[in-house]
Design an enzyme around this catalytic site. Sequence first.
Site, PDB file in Angstrom:
ATOM      1  N   ARG A  71     -13.038  26.287  46.097  1.00 41.39           N
ATOM      2  CA  ARG A  71     -11.825  25.983  46.880  1.00 41.39           C
ATOM      3  C   ARG A  71     -10.900  25.104  46.093  1.00 41.39           C
ATOM      4  O   ARG A  71     -11.285  24.064  45.387  1.00 41.39           O
ATOM      5  CB  ARG A  71     -12.522  24.981  48.240  1.00 41.39           C
ATOM      6  CG  ARG A  71     -13.317  25.841  49.122  1.00 41.39           C
ATOM      7  CD  ARG A  71     -12.254  26.601  50.021  1.00 41.39           C
ATOM      8  NE  ARG A  71     -12.917  27.486  51.058  1.00 41.39           N
ATOM      9  CZ  ARG A  71     -13.304  28.822  50.791  1.00 41.39           C
ATOM     10  NH1 ARG A  71     -12.968  29.547  49.752  1.00 41.39           N
ATOM     11  NH2 ARG A  71     -13.914  29.509  52.018  1.00 41.39           N
ATOM     12  N   GLU A 113      -3.279  26.682  50.965  1.00 39.57           N
ATOM     13  CA  GLU A 113      -2.741  28.123  50.473  1.00 39.57           C
ATOM     14  C   GLU A 113      -2.087  28.447  51.982  1.00 39.57           C
ATOM     15  O   GLU A 113      -2.152  27.907  53.172  1.00 39.57           O
ATOM     16  CB  GLU A 113      -4.115  28.921  50.599  1.00 39.57           C
ATOM     17  CG  GLU A 113      -4.871  28.595  49.179  1.00 39.57           C
ATOM     18  CD  GLU A 113      -6.112  29.450  49.284  1.00 39.57           C
ATOM     19  OE1 GLU A 113      -6.825  30.200  50.296  1.00 39.57           O
ATOM     20  OE2 GLU A 113      -6.969  29.075  48.436  1.00 39.57           O
ATOM     21  N   HIS A 126      -6.088  34.025  45.924  1.00 42.30           N
ATOM     22  CA  HIS A 126      -7.203  34.142  46.563  1.00 42.30           C
ATOM     23  C   HIS A 126      -7.841  35.578  46.834  1.00 42.30           C
ATOM     24  O   HIS A 126      -7.884  35.968  47.904  1.00 42.30           O
ATOM     25  CB  HIS A 126      -7.434  33.276  47.924  1.00 42.30           C
ATOM     26  CG  HIS A 126      -8.361  32.833  48.691  1.00 42.30           C
ATOM     27  ND1 HIS A 126      -8.648  31.587  49.255  1.00 42.30           N
ATOM     28  CD2 HIS A 126      -9.715  33.349  48.549  1.00 42.30           C
ATOM     29  CE1 HIS A 126      -9.970  31.627  49.671  1.00 42.30           C
ATOM     30  NE2 HIS A 126     -10.597  32.681  49.168  1.00 42.30           N
TER      31      HIS A 126
HETATM   32  P1  NAP Z   1     -24.146  28.236  48.121  1.00 38.24           P
HETATM   33  O1  NAP Z   1     -24.875  29.191  47.888  1.00 38.24           O
HETATM   34  O2  NAP Z   1     -24.286  27.460  49.447  1.00 38.24           O
HETATM   35  O3  NAP Z   1     -23.665  27.460  46.795  1.00 38.24           O
HETATM   36  C1  NAP Z   1     -23.073  26.330  46.800  1.00 38.24           C
HETATM   37  C2  NAP Z   1     -23.501  25.548  45.475  1.00 38.24           C
HETATM   38  O4  NAP Z   1     -22.930  24.391  45.399  1.00 38.24           O
HETATM   39  C3  NAP Z   1     -24.914  25.034  45.615  1.00 38.24           C
HETATM   40  O5  NAP Z   1     -25.520  25.180  44.280  1.00 38.24           O
HETATM   41  C4  NAP Z   1     -24.993  23.467  45.816  1.00 38.24           C
HETATM   42  O6  NAP Z   1     -26.171  22.857  45.049  1.00 38.24           O
HETATM   43  C5  NAP Z   1     -23.781  23.166  45.111  1.00 38.24           C
HETATM   44  N1  NAP Z   1     -22.982  21.988  45.631  1.00 38.24           N
HETATM   45  C6  NAP Z   1     -22.782  21.657  46.966  1.00 38.24           C
HETATM   46  N2  NAP Z   1     -22.413  20.549  47.087  1.00 38.24           N
HETATM   47  C7  NAP Z   1     -22.434  20.038  46.101  1.00 38.24           C
HETATM   48  C8  NAP Z   1     -21.818  18.701  45.295  1.00 38.24           C
HETATM   49  N3  NAP Z   1     -21.188  17.732  46.092  1.00 38.24           N
HETATM   50  N4  NAP Z   1     -21.842  18.447  43.924  1.00 38.24           N
HETATM   51  C9  NAP Z   1     -22.477  19.577  43.240  1.00 38.24           C
HETATM   52  N5  NAP Z   1     -22.767  20.644  43.685  1.00 38.24           N
HETATM   53  C10 NAP Z   1     -22.731  20.938  44.984  1.00 38.24           C
HETATM   54  O7  NAP Z   1     -22.587  28.811  48.297  1.00 38.24           O
HETATM   55  P2  NAP Z   1     -22.045  30.258  47.746  1.00 38.24           P
HETATM   56  O8  NAP Z   1     -22.079  31.387  48.686  1.00 38.24           O
HETATM   57  O9  NAP Z   1     -22.242  30.241  46.310  1.00 38.24           O
HETATM   58  O10 NAP Z   1     -20.528  29.835  47.912  1.00 38.24           O
HETATM   59  C11 NAP Z   1     -19.984  28.743  47.366  1.00 38.24           C
HETATM   60  C12 NAP Z   1     -18.400  28.398  48.037  1.00 38.24           C
HETATM   61  O11 NAP Z   1     -17.456  29.476  47.172  1.00 38.24           O
HETATM   62  C13 NAP Z   1     -18.118  28.644  49.337  1.00 38.24           C
HETATM   63  O12 NAP Z   1     -18.542  27.773  50.092  1.00 38.24           O
HETATM   64  C14 NAP Z   1     -16.802  29.001  49.329  1.00 38.24           C
HETATM   65  O13 NAP Z   1     -15.986  27.786  49.570  1.00 38.24           O
HETATM   66  C15 NAP Z   1     -16.320  29.765  47.806  1.00 38.24           C
HETATM   67  N6  NAP Z   1     -15.983  31.102  47.823  1.00 38.24           N
HETATM   68  C16 NAP Z   1     -14.833  31.232  47.482  1.00 38.24           C
HETATM   69  C17 NAP Z   1     -14.311  32.833  47.535  1.00 38.24           C
HETATM   70  C18 NAP Z   1     -12.975  33.209  46.979  1.00 38.24           C
HETATM   71  O14 NAP Z   1     -12.734  34.215  47.722  1.00 38.24           O
HETATM   72  N7  NAP Z   1     -12.392  32.334  46.056  1.00 38.24           N
HETATM   73  C19 NAP Z   1     -15.342  33.635  48.255  1.00 38.24           C
HETATM   74  C20 NAP Z   1     -16.455  33.206  48.481  1.00 38.24           C
HETATM   75  C21 NAP Z   1     -16.630  32.047  48.427  1.00 38.24           C
HETATM   76  P3  NAP Z   1     -26.957  21.397  45.703  1.00 38.24           P
HETATM   77  O15 NAP Z   1     -26.884  21.731  47.157  1.00 38.24           O
HETATM   78  O16 NAP Z   1     -27.956  21.416  45.129  1.00 38.24           O
HETATM   79  O17 NAP Z   1     -25.795  20.409  45.358  1.00 38.24           O
HETATM   80  C1  8YV Z   2     -12.292  35.050  51.666  1.00 43.46           C
HETATM   81  C2  8YV Z   2     -13.623  33.116  50.919  1.00 43.46           C
HETATM   82  O1  8YV Z   2     -10.942  35.289  51.177  1.00 43.46           O
HETATM   83  O2  8YV Z   2     -15.854  34.009  51.608  1.00 43.46           O
HETATM   84  C3  8YV Z   2     -14.982  32.796  51.469  1.00 43.46           C
HETATM   85  O3  8YV Z   2     -15.545  31.730  51.524  1.00 43.46           O
HETATM   86  O4  8YV Z   2     -12.834  32.443  50.371  1.00 43.46           O
HETATM   87  C4  8YV Z   2     -13.232  34.524  50.766  1.00 43.46           C
HETATM   88  O5  8YV Z   2     -14.300  35.619  50.663  1.00 43.46           O
HETATM   89  C5  8YV Z   2     -12.075  34.697  53.121  1.00 43.46           C
HETATM   90  O6  8YV Z   2     -13.065  34.055  53.652  1.00 43.46           O
HETATM   91  C6  8YV Z   2     -11.273  35.342  53.993  1.00 43.46           C
HETATM   92  O7  8YV Z   2     -10.165  35.419  54.056  1.00 43.46           O
END
Ligand code: NAP
Ligand code: 8YV
Length: 322
Positions: free
Chosen positions: A233, A262, A280
Amino acid sequence: MPDNRIAVLVPGKIHPRVLERLGKQFDVISVDRGNGPKVDADTAGRVRGVAVGGGFDAAWIDSFPNLEVIANFGVGYDGIDVKHAASKGIVVTNTPDVLNDEVADTAIALLLNTLRQFPKAEDWLREGRWAKEGAFPLSRFSMKGRRVGINGLGRIGLEIARRLEPFKVRIGYHTRSPRDSLPYDYYPTLKEMAQSVDTLISIVPKTPETHKVINAEILSALGPQGVFINVGRGWSVDDDALIAALGNGTLGAAGLDVFYDEPNVPAGYLALKNVSLLPHVASASMPTRDAMADLVVDNIIEWFAKGQPLTPVPETPVKPRG
Ligand code: NAP
Ligand code: 8YV
């Protein structure tokens, strides 16, 4: 004829497959986001579910007195006031796992684009510069020999780490709690990791604790050969610090898929040559977005059929429907 099916609200735009599948079983009420919920009291009272791909704050939640479930399109659910939903016994669901591979693939692609400047090399060819001026300039950076630190080793972070293994780079990670039985270096603080690596990939959720954690101190620790990639993010980055570090050579390069506000991208990034920018798109393939759409709908179906959605978020533990 009145529609006696359960009413599900869809505010603003959402993937068409969500509407198509919901429409087969539910009375779908699509509304503009506008400046807030604008539905009459009778309709508001009939709404028991929400499918949403943007935000759903306390005011929206409070506008639907019989709301039971909010299904978020995306794994990150920072746009939804989960605390407020939990206080009212409303279940929130998200779309974990189905997008892990796509987002991890994008992180690797963005890292390679940032290091090797492939988008600029393609522009060079398309603009006829190869024929006129000769070979595209050598890239300053390479993947070879890098030490990569992953900020957040959850579902997606772990897939990124696994994809990095064949590149023969050293892999480390920072999370609040170390993960068992993984062959990667654990760093209890982001600063210690930034001091030990030259490549930082951030994939943490938007929470109060992750606000602007990628700051001047972290970027300076990565150093002039350092590269920063963000697929988590934009909230986690101090943009002013990153733009300054890229501009004055404190940091080598960056690749960003996500931004603080965004779709607005700071002009400072657009003016820099050593940053690779994506709008994104990490999960934005048809197969992955279809899988996310299916999980949104299946969560709603399962909630109303069995009182147990497939993927509730941890903040809203599920109590069986009465
Ligand atoms: P997840 O399985 O919940 O993993 C989150 C990770 O972040 C865990 O390893 C957690 O470990 C760590 N974390 C949380 N708070 C933290 C902190 N304060 N300091 C250090 N580490 C921390 O989530 P995920 O499914 O991998 O997704 C992660 C994030 O990616 C989503 O929440 C979303 O915002 C983003 N995302 C972006 C896109 C995109 O399109 N660019 C797509 C999908 C997801 P601990 O709890 O042990 O700290
Ligand atoms: C998407 C994301 O772009 O899953 C998330 O957290 O950031 C992305 O997969 C979004 O959620 C849908 O627009």
